[in-house]
Design a protein around this motif. Structure first.
Motif, short mmCIF file in Angstrom:
data_model
loop_
_atom_site.label_atom_id
_atom_site.label_comp_id
_atom_site.label_asym_id
_atom_site.label_seq_id
_atom_site.Cartn_x
_atom_site.Cartn_y
_atom_site.Cartn_z
N VAL A 30 -56.82 -45.66 36.37
CA VAL A 30 -57.85 -44.91 37.07
C VAL A 30 -58.52 -43.98 36.07
N PHE A 53 -60.35 -49.09 34.65
CA PHE A 53 -60.44 -49.90 33.44
C PHE A 53 -59.09 -50.56 33.23
N GLU A 78 -52.65 -38.87 27.52
CA GLU A 78 -52.99 -38.66 28.93
C GLU A 78 -51.74 -39.00 29.74
N GLU A 80 -49.50 -39.70 32.90
CA GLU A 80 -49.88 -40.28 34.20
C GLU A 80 -48.69 -40.81 34.99
N ASP A 109 -51.31 -42.79 28.97
CA ASP A 109 -52.50 -43.60 28.66
C ASP A 109 -53.02 -43.11 27.31
N LYS A 130 -59.40 -47.75 24.65
CA LYS A 130 -58.30 -47.65 25.63
C LYS A 130 -57.27 -48.77 25.52
MN MN Z 1 -56.07 -42.03 31.77
#
Ligand code: MN
Length: 227
Positions: A30, A53, A78, A80, A109, A130
Motif C-alpha cells: 500500500v 505497487f 519503511e 509495515e 518496505d 521499490k
Molecule cells: Mn511502504
C-alpha cells in the motif's frame, strides 16, 4: 546456437511462528496508509482510496543480514504490518475480508528513495525504486489462530537502537479489511499473497553496517543488519 538448462526457481518462503513455512506467491504494497507519513511525503492524508505497487515474490528475505542494494545513495526503511493471505478471492467484501487472512508479520518496505523520487518527478514507474532484490525483509508469520487480528498496537522501528519510526496500527487510514477489499477488486487474491500495509511517519535513511529492529505489538518482530 548455445543450449540452456533452465533450473526452476526456488519457491520464496517465509518462516511461520511455531514451525513450518509460508510459500510466497506475490507481494503487494500500500502506497500511503498513515496520515502523518502521507504528510511527510508531501501528500494529502484524506481518505482517497489506497493505491498499490508490487515487488517480486523473491524480494522477501528472512535473514540476519540483508545486502545493501546497488544503485542508491539513499536507502530508506519503511516499517509495515504484513498480511499473509490464506484464502483467495475477488471483490471480497470488507465485512468478511479478515476471513481470508492466514497470519501477520512485521516487515520493512526497503526503498531506494533517490530512484523513487526521480521516478515520481519524471512520472515514471516506481519498480526500480521499490522492487529490487531483497527489498522486502520480513519476520516470521504469526498465524491468526495464534494472535487473532491485531487492530491496534505499537509499530516501532529502530536503527542501531535509536527509535526512528513509532506509530500505532490503529492509525492506519485504511484498516486491513478495507485494504483487502480494495485490492481484491483489482486482482484475484490467492493463497501466498503478501500485503505490506503501509508505514507510519519517520521514514529515513539506513546505511551499510547499521542494524534495523522492527517490532509490532501483538504480532512479532524482525531484525537485520545491512551487510
Ligand atoms: Mn511502504
Amino acid at each position: 546456437m548455445s543450449e540452456f538448462v533452465i533450473v526452476p526457481p526456488a519457491q520464496p518462503i517465509v518462516p511461520v511462528v511455531g514451525g513450518g513455512t509460508f510459500p510466497v506467491r506475490r507481494i503487494f504494497c500500500v502506497g500511503r496508509n498513515y496520515a502523518a507519513h502521507a504528510r511527510e511525503m508531501g501528500g494529502d492524508p484524506n481518505r482517497e482510496p489506497p493505491f498499490f505497487f508490487t515487488k517480486p515474490a523473491d524480494a522477501v528475505i528472512s535473514a540476519d543480514n540483508v545486502p545493501y542494494p546497488s544503485a542508491t545513495e539513499n536507502l530508506h526503511h519503511e516499517m509495515e504490518l504484513v498480511v499473509a493471505i490464506g484464502t483467495g478471492g475477488s471483490s471480497i467484501d470488507a465485512s468478511v475480508a479478515l476471513d481470508h487472512v492466514y497470519g501477520y508479520a512485521a516487515g520493512v518496505d526497503l526503498t531506494r528513495r533517490d530512484l523513487q523520487d526521480e521516478a515520481k518527478s519524471l512520472r515514471r514507474p516506481w519498480d526500480m525504486g521499490k522492487g529490487f532484490d531483497a527489498s522486502a525483509p520480513i519476520g516470521p508469520i504469526a498465524a491468526v489462530t495464534r494472535i487473532g487480528h491485531p487492530s491496534s498496537g505499537r509499530i516501532v522501528l529502530s536503527v542501531n537502537d535509536e527509535v526512528r519510526q513509532s506509530g500505532d496500527l490503529a492509525d492506519m487510514i485504511w484498516p486491513v479489511a478495507d485494504v483487502i477489499a480494495f485490492l481484491s477488486r483489482l486482482v484475484a487474491l490467492q493463497p501466498g499473497d503478501l500485503i505490506y500495509t503501509g508505514t507510519p511517519e519517520g521514514v529515513g535513511p539506513v546505511c551499510r553496517g547499521e542494524k534495523v529492529i522492527g517490532t509490532i505489538e501483538g504480532v512479532g518482530e524482525l531484525a537485520f543488519t545491512l551487510a
